[in-house]
Write a protein that holds these residues in place. Structure first.
Motif, PDB file in Angstrom:
ATOM      1  N   GLN A  34       1.630   9.079  -6.208  1.00  0.00           N
ATOM      2  CA  GLN A  34       2.089  10.468  -6.154  1.00  0.00           C
ATOM      3  C   GLN A  34       2.956  10.784  -7.367  1.00  0.00           C
ATOM      4  OE1 GLN A  34       3.934  11.490  -2.418  1.00  0.00           O
ATOM      5  NE2 GLN A  34       2.180  10.797  -1.219  1.00  0.00           N
ATOM      6  N   LEU A  35       3.869   9.866  -7.667  1.00  0.00           N
ATOM      7  CA  LEU A  35       4.726  10.065  -8.843  1.00  0.00           C
ATOM      8  C   LEU A  35       3.904  10.151 -10.120  1.00  0.00           C
ATOM      9  CD1 LEU A  35       7.763   7.677  -8.263  1.00  0.00           C
ATOM     10  CD2 LEU A  35       7.818  10.160  -8.510  1.00  0.00           C
ATOM     11  N   ALA A  36       2.901   9.272 -10.252  1.00  0.00           N
ATOM     12  CA  ALA A  36       2.053   9.293 -11.442  1.00  0.00           C
ATOM     13  C   ALA A  36       1.342  10.638 -11.575  1.00  0.00           C
ATOM     14  CB  ALA A  36       1.040   8.153 -11.388  1.00  0.00           C
ATOM     15  N   GLY A  37       0.970  11.238 -10.459  1.00  0.00           N
ATOM     16  CA  GLY A  37       0.349  12.555 -10.502  1.00  0.00           C
ATOM     17  C   GLY A  37       1.283  13.605 -11.070  1.00  0.00           C
ATOM     18  N   ILE A  38       2.539  13.567 -10.658  1.00  0.00           N
ATOM     19  CA  ILE A  38       3.517  14.540 -11.173  1.00  0.00           C
ATOM     20  C   ILE A  38       3.806  14.267 -12.645  1.00  0.00           C
ATOM     21  CG2 ILE A  38       5.884  15.395 -10.977  1.00  0.00           C
ATOM     22  CD1 ILE A  38       5.713  14.728  -7.944  1.00  0.00           C
ATOM     23  N   VAL A  39       4.023  13.006 -12.994  1.00  0.00           N
ATOM     24  CA  VAL A  39       4.319  12.653 -14.384  1.00  0.00           C
ATOM     25  C   VAL A  39       3.131  13.007 -15.276  1.00  0.00           C
ATOM     26  CG1 VAL A  39       4.776  10.737 -15.977  1.00  0.00           C
ATOM     27  CG2 VAL A  39       5.997  10.854 -13.786  1.00  0.00           C
ATOM     28  N   GLY A  40       1.935  12.669 -14.835  1.00  0.00           N
ATOM     29  CA  GLY A  40       0.741  12.985 -15.622  1.00  0.00           C
ATOM     30  C   GLY A  40       0.585  14.480 -15.857  1.00  0.00           C
ATOM     31  N   ARG A  76       0.838  -1.209   0.000  1.00  0.00           N
ATOM     32  CA  ARG A  76       0.000   0.000   0.000  1.00  0.00           C
ATOM     33  C   ARG A  76       0.871   1.256   0.000  1.00  0.00           C
ATOM     34  NH1 ARG A  76      -3.110  -3.071   3.718  1.00  0.00           N
ATOM     35  NH2 ARG A  76      -2.290  -1.897   5.486  1.00  0.00           N
ATOM     36  N   HIS A  77       1.962   1.227   0.754  1.00  0.00           N
ATOM     37  CA  HIS A  77       2.876   2.368   0.810  1.00  0.00           C
ATOM     38  C   HIS A  77       3.486   2.628  -0.571  1.00  0.00           C
ATOM     39  CE1 HIS A  77       5.905   5.103   2.380  1.00  0.00           C
ATOM     40  NE2 HIS A  77       6.866   4.313   1.951  1.00  0.00           N
ATOM     41  N   ILE A  78       3.950   1.588  -1.213  1.00  0.00           N
ATOM     42  CA  ILE A  78       4.542   1.743  -2.550  1.00  0.00           C
ATOM     43  C   ILE A  78       3.488   2.223  -3.537  1.00  0.00           C
ATOM     44  CG2 ILE A  78       5.579   0.481  -4.484  1.00  0.00           C
ATOM     45  CD1 ILE A  78       7.118  -1.163  -2.338  1.00  0.00           C
ATOM     46  N   ALA A  79       2.275   1.708  -3.435  1.00  0.00           N
ATOM     47  CA  ALA A  79       1.194   2.163  -4.314  1.00  0.00           C
ATOM     48  C   ALA A  79       0.915   3.650  -4.089  1.00  0.00           C
ATOM     49  CB  ALA A  79      -0.071   1.340  -4.081  1.00  0.00           C
ATOM     50  N   ASP A  80       0.946   4.085  -2.843  1.00  0.00           N
ATOM     51  CA  ASP A  80       0.732   5.500  -2.547  1.00  0.00           C
ATOM     52  C   ASP A  80       1.852   6.340  -3.156  1.00  0.00           C
ATOM     53  OD1 ASP A  80      -0.391   7.839  -1.421  1.00  0.00           O
ATOM     54  OD2 ASP A  80       0.798   7.594   0.411  1.00  0.00           O
ATOM     55  N   LEU A  81       3.097   5.917  -2.955  1.00  0.00           N
ATOM     56  CA  LEU A  81       4.228   6.677  -3.493  1.00  0.00           C
ATOM     57  C   LEU A  81       4.204   6.713  -5.013  1.00  0.00           C
ATOM     58  CD1 LEU A  81       7.138   5.569  -1.123  1.00  0.00           C
ATOM     59  CD2 LEU A  81       5.777   7.666  -1.026  1.00  0.00           C
ATOM     60  N   THR A  82       3.959   5.573  -5.651  1.00  0.00           N
ATOM     61  CA  THR A  82       3.930   5.573  -7.116  1.00  0.00           C
ATOM     62  C   THR A  82       2.708   6.343  -7.635  1.00  0.00           C
ATOM     63  OG1 THR A  82       2.919   3.371  -7.163  1.00  0.00           O
ATOM     64  CG2 THR A  82       5.324   3.490  -7.404  1.00  0.00           C
ATOM     65  N   PHE A  87      10.233   4.818 -10.132  1.00  0.00           N
ATOM     66  CA  PHE A  87      10.378   4.430  -8.728  1.00  0.00           C
ATOM     67  C   PHE A  87      11.359   3.263  -8.602  1.00  0.00           C
ATOM     68  CE2 PHE A  87       8.975   2.226  -4.833  1.00  0.00           C
ATOM     69  CZ  PHE A  87       8.994   3.279  -3.939  1.00  0.00           C
ATOM     70  N   ASP A  88      11.194   2.270  -9.445  1.00  0.00           N
ATOM     71  CA  ASP A  88      12.098   1.117  -9.409  1.00  0.00           C
ATOM     72  C   ASP A  88      13.523   1.513  -9.775  1.00  0.00           C
ATOM     73  OD1 ASP A  88       9.972  -0.489  -8.676  1.00  0.00           O
ATOM     74  OD2 ASP A  88       9.653  -1.301 -10.697  1.00  0.00           O
ATOM     75  N   ALA A  89      13.668   2.396 -10.760  1.00  0.00           N
ATOM     76  CA  ALA A  89      14.996   2.815 -11.214  1.00  0.00           C
ATOM     77  C   ALA A  89      15.772   3.583 -10.143  1.00  0.00           C
ATOM     78  CB  ALA A  89      14.879   3.665 -12.481  1.00  0.00           C
ATOM     79  N   ALA A 126       7.392  13.934 -22.324  1.00  0.00           N
ATOM     80  CA  ALA A 126       6.905  13.245 -23.516  1.00  0.00           C
ATOM     81  C   ALA A 126       5.657  12.441 -23.160  1.00  0.00           C
ATOM     82  CB  ALA A 126       8.000  12.310 -24.048  1.00  0.00           C
ATOM     83  N   PRO A 127       4.815  12.167 -24.146  1.00  0.00           N
ATOM     84  CA  PRO A 127       3.610  11.374 -23.872  1.00  0.00           C
ATOM     85  C   PRO A 127       3.991   9.957 -23.396  1.00  0.00           C
ATOM     86  CG  PRO A 127       3.452  12.436 -26.018  1.00  0.00           C
ATOM     87  CD  PRO A 127       4.850  12.633 -25.542  1.00  0.00           C
ATOM     88  N   VAL A 128       3.572   9.631 -22.188  1.00  0.00           N
ATOM     89  CA  VAL A 128       3.828   8.322 -21.591  1.00  0.00           C
ATOM     90  C   VAL A 128       2.620   7.938 -20.750  1.00  0.00           C
ATOM     91  CG1 VAL A 128       6.361   8.589 -21.471  1.00  0.00           C
ATOM     92  CG2 VAL A 128       4.949   9.340 -19.543  1.00  0.00           C
ATOM     93  N   ASP A 129       2.538   6.684 -20.400  1.00  0.00           N
ATOM     94  CA  ASP A 129       1.531   6.219 -19.446  1.00  0.00           C
ATOM     95  C   ASP A 129       2.035   6.627 -18.059  1.00  0.00           C
ATOM     96  OD1 ASP A 129       0.219   4.730 -17.455  1.00  0.00           O
ATOM     97  OD2 ASP A 129      -0.037   2.993 -18.762  1.00  0.00           O
ATOM     98  N   PRO A 130       1.371   7.569 -17.380  1.00  0.00           N
ATOM     99  CA  PRO A 130       1.880   8.058 -16.094  1.00  0.00           C
ATOM    100  C   PRO A 130       2.070   6.958 -15.041  1.00  0.00           C
ATOM    101  CG  PRO A 130       0.237   9.561 -16.927  1.00  0.00           C
ATOM    102  CD  PRO A 130       0.204   8.348 -17.814  1.00  0.00           C
ATOM    103  N   ALA A 131       1.125   6.025 -14.939  1.00  0.00           N
ATOM    104  CA  ALA A 131       1.230   4.998 -13.901  1.00  0.00           C
ATOM    105  C   ALA A 131       2.404   4.055 -14.173  1.00  0.00           C
ATOM    106  CB  ALA A 131      -0.072   4.207 -13.797  1.00  0.00           C
TER     107      ALA A 131
END
Length: 194
Positions: free
Chosen positions: A130-136, A122-128, A157-159, A145-150
């Motif tokens: 948040q990241l998806a929100g910024i990327v989106g 759940r913690h990782i899902a929350d963090l990713t 996150f993994d990188a 560039a156009p990407v799938d935010p999630a």
């Protein structure tokens, strides 16, 4: 002495954290928590039905502190690249502080995290998320560039795991780690730019 009327789940979790710090996860008991609060262990069980539930809740509380400290960066109205850099910097800083400021409690939570994989997920899902929100937002504004935010958020996150995954905590105080962190974040941002 505490009374059951004033006893809250938050007070129990704070006391549990102190008991864990003192005794470690192997020796800390619900009786120890109750004793620290001046109540019976039955009173603690009214809030948390099992020792496992109490340990899960205290682990979630610990992880949520990091998520909450980062959440504001997601909705700021400024360049997505700068927000992404600031988000990762804040995450790395928070994780380093957790590991370095209270090593006994950090070691305790490493054990508890191993017991509570659903809390970690759940913690990782929350963090990713948040990241998806910024990327989106960066994609919508043409910064990225156009990407799938999630999918991109999870990949990014993994990188960057070396700078936030607790398995790498032993590396976080090594000389040059800030430069290595900066190089990885720069690489990520170059890869995302439109």
């Amino acid at each position: 002495m505490a009374t059951t009327e004033t006893l809250t789940a938050e007070r129990i979790l704070a006391a549990t954290e102190e008991v864990l710090r003192r005794h470690g996860p192997a020796k800390a008991t619900v009786v120890d928590v109750a004793r620290a609060l001046g109540v019976s262990h039955g009173t603690v069980y009214r809030h948390f039905r099992t020792k496992a539930a109490l340990r899960e809740a205290v682990t979630e509380r610990w992880l949520d502190r990091t998520s909450q400290s980062l959440a504001g960066l997601v909705t700021e109205d400024r360049d997505a690249g700068a927000r992404l850099r600031d988000w990762f910097t804040a995450l790395f800083t928070a994780k380093r502080h957790k590991a370095g400021d209270d090593p006994q409690l950090f070691a305790t939570y490493q054990v508890l995290i191993g017991e509570n994989s659903a809390v970690v997920e759940r913690h990782i899902a929350d963090l990713t998320g948040q990241l998806a929100g910024i990327v989106g937002d960066g994609v919508r504004r043409g910064t990225f560039a156009p990407v799938d935010p999630a999918a991109t958020a999870r990949a990014v996150f993994d990188a960057t795991g070396r700078f936030h995954d607790p398995h790498y905590a032993h590396e976080w105080e090594q000389p040059g780690i800030e430069g290595e962190f900066g190089a990885v974040v720069d690489l990520v941002l170059r890869g995302l730019r439109a």
